[in-house]
Design an enzyme around this catalytic site. Structure first.
Site, short mmCIF file in Angstrom:
data_model
loop_
_atom_site.label_atom_id
_atom_site.label_comp_id
_atom_site.label_asym_id
_atom_site.label_seq_id
_atom_site.Cartn_x
_atom_site.Cartn_y
_atom_site.Cartn_z
N LYS A 122 0.64 -1.21 0.12
CA LYS A 122 -0.10 0.05 0.17
C LYS A 122 0.85 1.12 -0.27
O LYS A 122 0.76 2.21 -0.62
CB LYS A 122 -0.85 -0.05 1.26
N ASP A 140 -6.78 0.61 0.37
CA ASP A 140 -7.02 1.02 1.67
C ASP A 140 -8.14 0.40 2.15
O ASP A 140 -8.87 -0.06 1.44
CB ASP A 140 -6.70 2.69 1.87
#
Length: 219
Positions: A122, A140
């Site tokens: 991420k 997310d």
């Protein structure tokens, strides 16, 4: 509606409502600042991170300053972001690696980025997308939740969600989709109480259709 048609309509509606300008909610002036801000953003709001980093980046003006930081002092400096023990340790280790392995520069490739302390896919994709404009998908909590609701994935694991979205979405929308969906998630498509009555995607949202049918059966 076939998935390809639904994807095209979702992206068109997102573009119409949120525009196509790239927006990063974490304040930064360069790659290393965004890297540290993203590490701090785990389990913390972007707004709080921005408050902390305004002072933090004045106190530690470069990668070398973070690499040489005192652990206990840095923990206090970032205390407000939560999980400050691990975050401080990772930031110092990460910056030491940047200095020793990459000449103080933030690398570009996913493999090199994820080799740094505290940097997962991420965080790496945030850097790749926002700094280097490399097509990347940041999964997310908002992207995972809403992509499931839109029927773009059935997965829960972020890496599998990322892989599904890479297959479903056109590459030129990967970065933009992240930003638009995060905005949608914050404003309308919330986790416990989505504001479906205000949402512009209900006509192409399988989750909303299912919810409507279930409510109809109860009446």
């Amino acid at each position: 509606m076939k998935q390809k048609e639904r994807v095209e309509k979702v992206l068109r509606l997102l573009d119409e409502h949120y525009g196509t300008e790239y927006i990063c909610y974490l304040e930064h002036e360069n790659a290393w600042q965004l890297l540290i801000a993203t590490i701090l953003s785990a389990q913390c709001t972007d707004a709080r991170v921005n408050i902390v980093t305004r002072e933090l980046f004045r106190k530690y003006p470069d990668v070398e300053a973070f690499a040489n930081a005192d652990l206990k002092e840095l923990e206090q400096d970032i205390h407000a972001t939560g999980f400050y023990h691990n975050k401080a340790k990772n930031i110092i280790s990460c910056c030491q690696e940047l200095v020793n392995r990459f000449g103080g520069e933030v690398p570009r490739s996913l493999e090199e980025l994820t080799s740094l302390a505290g940097v997962g896919r991420k965080t790496a994709n945030v850097i790749r997308g926002n700094i280097y404009n490399d097509p990347s998908i940041v999964v997310d909590t908002h992207v995972k939740r809403i992509s499931n609701r839109l029927g773009f994935t059935k997965e829960d694991d972020p890496t599998k969600v990322e892989q599904d979205l890479m297959r479903v979405l056109p590459k030129d929308h990967w970065i933009l989709y992240n930003m638009q969906i995060i905005t949608l998630g914050r404003q309308l498509c919330k986790a416990p109480n989505p504001k479906c009555g205000e949402c512009f995607l209900t006509e192409v949202c399988p989750w909303y259709e299912k919810k409507k049918k279930e409510e109809g059966k109860k009446q």
